[in-house]
Scaffold this motif. Structure first.
Motif, PDB file in Angstrom:
ATOM      1  N   UNK A 193       0.841  -1.200   0.000  1.00  0.00           N
ATOM      2  CA  UNK A 193       0.000   0.000   0.000  1.00  0.00           C
ATOM      3  C   UNK A 193       0.879   1.255   0.000  1.00  0.00           C
ATOM      4  N   UNK A 194       1.895   1.246   0.853  1.00  0.00           N
ATOM      5  CA  UNK A 194       2.803   2.383   0.969  1.00  0.00           C
ATOM      6  C   UNK A 194       3.569   2.610  -0.341  1.00  0.00           C
ATOM      7  N   UNK A 195       3.994   1.527  -0.968  1.00  0.00           N
ATOM      8  CA  UNK A 195       4.740   1.641  -2.220  1.00  0.00           C
ATOM      9  C   UNK A 195       3.879   2.282  -3.304  1.00  0.00           C
ATOM     10  N   UNK A 196       2.627   1.816  -3.398  1.00  0.00           N
ATOM     11  CA  UNK A 196       1.718   2.407  -4.380  1.00  0.00           C
ATOM     12  C   UNK A 196       1.425   3.866  -4.047  1.00  0.00           C
ATOM     13  N   UNK A 197       1.224   4.169  -2.764  1.00  0.00           N
ATOM     14  CA  UNK A 197       0.891   5.527  -2.345  1.00  0.00           C
ATOM     15  C   UNK A 197       2.070   6.471  -2.544  1.00  0.00           C
ATOM     16  N   UNK A 198       3.285   5.913  -2.577  1.00  0.00           N
ATOM     17  CA  UNK A 198       4.470   6.746  -2.748  1.00  0.00           C
ATOM     18  C   UNK A 198       4.476   7.426  -4.109  1.00  0.00           C
ATOM     19  N   UNK A 199       3.825   6.815  -5.108  1.00  0.00           N
ATOM     20  CA  UNK A 199       3.723   7.459  -6.413  1.00  0.00           C
ATOM     21  C   UNK A 199       2.954   8.773  -6.309  1.00  0.00           C
ATOM     22  N   UNK A 200       1.919   8.775  -5.486  1.00  0.00           N
ATOM     23  CA  UNK A 200       1.166  10.003  -5.248  1.00  0.00           C
ATOM     24  C   UNK A 200       2.032  11.020  -4.526  1.00  0.00           C
ATOM     25  N   UNK A 201       2.813  10.532  -3.586  1.00  0.00           N
ATOM     26  CA  UNK A 201       3.678  11.411  -2.800  1.00  0.00           C
ATOM     27  C   UNK A 201       4.754  12.058  -3.664  1.00  0.00           C
ATOM     28  N   UNK A 202       5.222  11.334  -4.664  1.00  0.00           N
ATOM     29  CA  UNK A 202       6.250  11.871  -5.549  1.00  0.00           C
ATOM     30  C   UNK A 202       5.684  12.786  -6.625  1.00  0.00           C
ATOM     31  N   UNK A 203       4.374  12.959  -6.643  1.00  0.00           N
ATOM     32  CA  UNK A 203       3.762  13.832  -7.628  1.00  0.00           C
ATOM     33  C   UNK A 203       3.587  13.202  -8.988  1.00  0.00           C
ATOM     34  N   UNK A 204       3.707  11.878  -9.102  1.00  0.00           N
ATOM     35  CA  UNK A 204       3.585  11.228 -10.408  1.00  0.00           C
ATOM     36  C   UNK A 204       2.132  11.020 -10.827  1.00  0.00           C
ATOM     37  N   UNK A 205       1.226  10.985  -9.861  1.00  0.00           N
ATOM     38  CA  UNK A 205      -0.202  10.884 -10.167  1.00  0.00           C
ATOM     39  C   UNK A 205      -0.951  11.894  -9.312  1.00  0.00           C
ATOM     40  N   UNK A 206      -2.187  12.143  -9.687  1.00  0.00           N
ATOM     41  CA  UNK A 206      -2.992  13.122  -8.960  1.00  0.00           C
ATOM     42  C   UNK A 206      -4.062  12.422  -8.128  1.00  0.00           C
ATOM     43  N   UNK A 207      -4.479  13.109  -7.080  1.00  0.00           N
ATOM     44  CA  UNK A 207      -5.527  12.575  -6.213  1.00  0.00           C
ATOM     45  C   UNK A 207      -6.873  12.634  -6.928  1.00  0.00           C
ATOM     46  N   UNK A 208      -7.661  11.582  -6.775  1.00  0.00           N
ATOM     47  CA  UNK A 208      -9.012  11.549  -7.320  1.00  0.00           C
ATOM     48  C   UNK A 208      -9.949  10.958  -6.276  1.00  0.00           C
ATOM     49  N   UNK A 209     -11.245  11.131  -6.491  1.00  0.00           N
ATOM     50  CA  UNK A 209     -12.227  10.574  -5.552  1.00  0.00           C
ATOM     51  C   UNK A 209     -12.144   9.056  -5.521  1.00  0.00           C
ATOM     52  N   UNK A 210     -11.946   8.444  -6.711  1.00  0.00           N
ATOM     53  CA  UNK A 210     -11.829   6.986  -6.755  1.00  0.00           C
ATOM     54  C   UNK A 210     -10.608   6.509  -5.982  1.00  0.00           C
ATOM     55  N   UNK A 211      -9.525   7.254  -6.082  1.00  0.00           N
ATOM     56  CA  UNK A 211      -8.309   6.879  -5.363  1.00  0.00           C
ATOM     57  C   UNK A 211      -8.524   6.949  -3.855  1.00  0.00           C
ATOM     58  N   UNK A 212      -9.200   7.988  -3.391  1.00  0.00           N
ATOM     59  CA  UNK A 212      -9.490   8.111  -1.960  1.00  0.00           C
ATOM     60  C   UNK A 212     -10.380   6.964  -1.501  1.00  0.00           C
ATOM     61  N   UNK A 213     -11.378   6.590  -2.300  1.00  0.00           N
ATOM     62  CA  UNK A 213     -12.270   5.488  -1.924  1.00  0.00           C
ATOM     63  C   UNK A 213     -11.500   4.171  -1.789  1.00  0.00           C
ATOM     64  N   UNK A 214     -10.594   3.887  -2.742  1.00  0.00           N
ATOM     65  CA  UNK A 214      -9.820   2.652  -2.671  1.00  0.00           C
ATOM     66  C   UNK A 214      -8.851   2.700  -1.488  1.00  0.00           C
ATOM     67  N   UNK A 215      -8.255   3.863  -1.232  1.00  0.00           N
ATOM     68  CA  UNK A 215      -7.347   4.000  -0.089  1.00  0.00           C
ATOM     69  C   UNK A 215      -8.094   3.781   1.225  1.00  0.00           C
ATOM     70  N   UNK A 216      -9.337   4.256   1.320  1.00  0.00           N
ATOM     71  CA  UNK A 216     -10.142   4.015   2.521  1.00  0.00           C
ATOM     72  C   UNK A 216     -10.448   2.523   2.672  1.00  0.00           C
ATOM     73  N   UNK A 217     -10.721   1.852   1.551  1.00  0.00           N
ATOM     74  CA  UNK A 217     -10.946   0.403   1.609  1.00  0.00           C
ATOM     75  C   UNK A 217      -9.678  -0.317   2.078  1.00  0.00           C
ATOM     76  N   UNK A 218      -8.514   0.153   1.625  1.00  0.00           N
ATOM     77  CA  UNK A 218      -7.247  -0.432   2.074  1.00  0.00           C
ATOM     78  C   UNK A 218      -7.049  -0.218   3.569  1.00  0.00           C
TER      79      UNK A 218
END
Length: 665
Positions: free
Chosen positions: A67-92
Motif C-alpha cells: 500500500x505504501x509503495x503504491x501511495x508513494x507514487x502520489x507522494x512523488x507527484x507522479x499521479x494526482x488525487x481523485x475521488x476513486x483513489x481516496x475510496x480505494x485507499x479508505x478500503x485499504x
C-alpha cells in the motif's frame, strides 16, 4: 490489573494511526494534492508497517508495505488525487484494520483486489511501468550537483518522546559525507541545565547526490517537532560568501529558524530551559483503571459525607476542621478524576465523516458533512454509548432528509446537501444536534402511517410535537420500500431508549422544505452528580440538580391527585410523589414543590421536605429492576442508608396536563 500484552499495545496504537489515516484521506478527497496531507498519510502507513513487523503482524506489514509503495507514487507527484483513489485507499485502510483485529480470519483475496485497484488508479501504463513524472514534478526531485546544506532545530521536548537526534545525524551520514556543526549558544549555565530539554541545534553540509525527498525522509517522523531549512549546498555557499563580503559576522537566518537554537528562540532570548509545566505530555491509561479510580473516588465521597454528618453531631472543633478539610480535598479529587475521564467529542465526531462519505456515494447524493464544537468535552462512557444513536440519526438524515439532486434543483437548493453535527455546553448539560437542510418532516404522512398501524385513533387531535414524537414508536417507519438503510422500523426507538438510559432527552424540530434538527441533551457524566435531597414520607430521594428550576411552597390542597400551579402566569402541572411512590403516613402540613424541566416541558414534584444539596455517587440498579422507569439509579447517603435517584425525564412524561390549578405568588 494485568499489564497489556505487546499485541494489545500495537492494536491500541494502530487504532489511533488508522483513525488519523482515515481523517487524512477524507481531507485529501476535499483538498486534492495538498502535500502535507500526503506526507501525513505516508507517515501513518510507514509507522503501521514498522510496528506491525516488530510485533509479529506480518500480514499487516506486508500489505501495508505494498500500500505504501503504491501511495508513494502520489507522494512523488507522479499521479494526482481523485475521488476513486481516496475510496480505494479508505478500503485499504479498512482491510488493514481487519488484519489487525483478526489476522487469521481475513481473506487475502480482499487485499489482493484492493492492491490491484490501487495499481490501476496509481497507474501503470500498458507496459506495466509507472507513469513518468511530469516536467513540473521532475525539477524539485532532481538532486543538486554538490549536495545540501541543512539547518536543524528541534523542539525542546523531543528527548522526552524517546527520539535520539544523534541517530538522525547518523542517517544523514549514511547518505554521504557530512560536516556537522553544533550550535550551542542557547545552552544555559550548568546549574540551570535540564538534561531532558534539547537546546542544541545543528548545521550540516551533506555532500551527496541524494534528492530533496530522500533527505527529508530522514526526518519523516519528527517533522512536526522540528524546523528544517534545506537548500542546495552551492547556493548556500554563495549566500554565505555574500554575507561575509557585506561584513556580516552573524549567520544567515532562514525563515522560521532561530539563529541560536530551537524555533521559539527566534522571538527573543531564552532565560533557561523550558520546565515541566511548560511541556505537554500524555500517558496512555487503560479505561478499566479510570473506571476503578472513579469507583474509589465515589467511595471516598460517601465516606466523606458520613464524616461530615458525624462531625455535625459532635461539638468538637477539631473534628469539624478535619471534616471540612477532607471535604475540600475530596471535592478537588473528584473534579480532577472527572476531568481525566472527560474527552473531546472530536474522538466521536471523526468517525461520522467516513459514514457520510460512504452513504453519499451509495445513495448518489452529494452531501457535505460539517462538525462544530469538537473540543466540547464529555465523559468517556457517555461518548462510547452515544456512538450508535448518532449513527442512526445521521443515516436517517442522509437517507430520508437530504433530497435527490434533481428535487433539490427544483426547490432552488444547492446540489450538495448539508449535514451539521454540533456539540456545545448548556449549563450542566451537553447538547448534540444533528441538522440537515433537507425536505423536513411530512407531518401528514407520519399521521397517516400512525393511524394505519393503530398507534393513534383516526382524526385524533395532536400537536406538531406529538406527531413528530410518533417517529420514536417501536416499529414505526415511513419508508415506502425496504432497503439496506431503512424500512424495518428500528432505529429511532433505539435512539430514544439509549438516550433515556443516559439520563438525557431528545428534542425534534422540523421546517418543511428547510430541514430537520434532532437535539440530544445529555448530562456531563454518569458517575457523580450534584443532587437535591428530598424526603417523601420516611424515605429520601435525590433529584438531579441540573433539572431543577426552582422550589416553591404548595398552596392549599383540594384532595385531587394532580393539580396545576400558576407560576407567574404559566400553568405547571405537579405530581404528588407521596401517591406515586405509595408513601405511608400523613403528609406534612407545609409541603414543597420542586419544579423540574426536561425536553422543554416543566412539571412540579411535591415532596414533604427539601433537605438540601447532596453530592451524589450514582450506583446502577440491578437487572431485576430493569423495568422500573421512575428511578435512574441509587446512591448511598452519609448515614449509610440508600436513596433512590428520580428519573426526571420519566416523571415529566408521566405528568400530563389534568386537574385544576392553584395560584402561587
Amino acid at each position: 490489573m494485568t499489564s497489556p500484552t505487546p499485541a494489545e499495545v500495537f492494536r491500541a496504537e494502530a487504532a489511533e494511526l488508522l483513525d488519523r489515516l482515515e481523517a487524512t484521506l477524507l481531507d485529501l478527497g476535499e483538498r486534492p494534492g495538498e502535500r502535507t496531507l500526503v506526507d501525513t498519510a505516508f507517515r501513518a502507513l510507514h509507522t503501521i508497517k514498522g510496528s506491525g513487523a516488530m510485533f509479529g503482524f506480518d500480514r499487516v506489514a506486508a500489505f501495508t508495505h505494498d500500500f505504501e509503495t503504491a501511495f508513494d507514487l502520489l507522494r512523488q507527484g507522479r499521479v494526482r488525487t481523485s475521488r476513486d483513489l481516496v475510496d480505494v485507499a479508505l478500503a485499504a485502510k479498512d482491510y488493514i484494520r481487519s488484519l489487525i483485529d483478526d489476522p487469521d480470519g481475513t481473506a487475502p483475496v480482499i487485499g489482493e483486489a484492493i492492491l490491484a485497484q490501487l495499481g490501476h488508479l496509481l497507474g501503470t501504463r500498458a507496459d506495466g511501468a509507472p507513469p513518468a513524472p511530469s516536467p513540473a514534478a521532475a525539477d524539485p526531485t532532481a538532486p543538486p550537483p554538490q549536495g545540501w546544506r541543512l539547518r536543524l532545530a528541534f523542539d525542546p521536548g523531543l528527548l522526552r518522546n524517546g527520539t535520539n537526534p544523534l541517530a538522525l545525524l547518523d542517517d544523514l551520514r549514511d547518505l554521504g559525507p557530512c560536516t556537522v556543526t553544533a550550535r550551542l549558544d542557547a545552552l544555559p549555565d550548568l546549574d540551570a541545565l535540564d538534561p531532558e530539554v534539547l537546546l542544541i541545534g545543528w548545521d550540516v553540509d551533506l555532500r551527496a547526490g541524494a534528492g530533496r525527498e530522500t533527505v527529508e525522509d530522514v526526518f519523516l517522523f519528527v517533522r512536526d517537532d522540528m524546523t528544517l531549512a534545506l537548500e542546495p549546498l552551492d547556493a548556500a555557499r554563495e549566500e554565505s560568501a555574500s554575507a561575509s563580503r557585506a561584513g556580516r559576522a552573524d549567520e544567515v537566518v532562514r525563515p522560521g529558524t532561530a539563529p541560536d537554537g530551537p524555533p521559539e528562540a527566534a522571538s527573543g532570548p531564552r532565560r533557561g530551559p523550558r520546565r515541566d509545566g511548560e511541556a505537554s505530555a500524555s500517558l496512555r491509561v487503560e479505561a478499566g483503571r479510570l473506571d476503578e479510580l472513579m469507583d474509589r473516588v465515589g467511595e471516598l465521597v460517601i465516606a466523606q459525607a458520613r464524616l461530615s454528618q458525624l462531625a455535625g453531631l459532635h461539638a468538637d472543633p477539631g473534628l469539624a476542621a478535619v471534616a471540612e478539610e477532607i471535604e475540600r480535598l475530596s471535592a478537588r479529587l473528584r473534579d480532577t478524576t472527572m476531568g481525566i475521564r472527560m474527552v473531546p467529542i472530536a474522538s466521536l465526531f471523526g468517525r461520522f465523516r467516513r459514514l457520510v462519505h460512504d452513504l453519499s456515494r451509495e445513495l448518489g447524493k452529494p452531501v457535505e458533512f460539517v462538525a462544530e464544537g469538537e473540543d466540547t468535552e464529555l465523559d468517556k462512557t457517555m461518548i462510547e454509548r452515544l456512538a450508535d444513536p448518532l449513527v442512526h440519526l445521521i443515516r436517517n438524515a442522509v437517507d430520508h432528509g437530504i433530497e435527490e439532486p434533481a428535487r433539490r434543483a427544483e426547490a432552488g437548493k444547492a446540489a450538495t446537501g448539508r449535514i451539521a453535527l454540533v456539540a456545545e455546553h448548556a449549563g450542566a448539560q451537553v447538547t448534540v444536534s444533528v441538522r440537515d437542510d433537507g425536505a423536513g418532516l411530512d407531518a401528514a404522512r407520519i399521521r397517516a402511517k400512525a393511524e394505519e398501524k393503530g398507534l393513534i385513533a383516526p382524526g385524533a387531535a395532536l400537536s406538531e410535537a406529538q406527531v413528530h414524537g410518533l417517529l420514536f414508536a417501536p416499529g414505526f417507519s415511513t419508508a415506502a420500500t425496504l432497503s439496506a438503510l431503512s424500512g424495518r422500523g428500528v432505529g429511532m426507538d433505539v435512539v430514544k431508549k439509549t438516550i433515556e438510559g443516559l439520563r438525557g432527552t431528545i428534542d425534534l424540530t422540523s421546517e418543511p422544505g428547510a430541514g430537520t434538527c434532532v437535539t440530544l441533551r445529555l448530562p456531563l457524566t454518569l458517575a457523580i452528580i450534584e443532587g437535591l435531597l428530598i424526603r417523601v414520607g420516611a424515605a429520601r430521594y435525590v433529584v438531579p440538580l441540573s433539572a431543577v428550576e426552582e422550589c416553591v411552597a404548595l398552596p392549599e390542597e383540594d384532595g385531587r391527585g394532580r393539580d396545576f400551579l400558576n407560576l407567574r402566569g404559566a400553568l405547571v402541572p405537579f405530581v404528588r410523589l407521596r401517591a406515586l411512590l405509595e408513601a405511608e403516613g400523613a403528609p406534612e402540613a407545609h409541603q414543597k414543590v420542586i419544579v423540574v424541566a426536561a425536553g422543554g416541558t416543566r412539571i412540579g414534584l411535591v415532596a414533604d421536605q427539601i433537605l438540601g444539596t447532596h453530592q451524589t455517587v450514582i450506583k446502577s440498579l440491578s437487572k431485576l429492576h430493569a423495568d422500573v422507569t421512575t428511578f435512574s439509579g441509587a446512591t448511598i447517603l452519609g448515614d449509610g442508608t440508600a436513596a433512590l435517584i428520580l428519573d426526571v425525564g420519566q416523571l415529566v412524561a408521566a405528568g400530563g396536563p389534568a386537574g385544576s390549578y392553584r395560584e402561587v405568588a
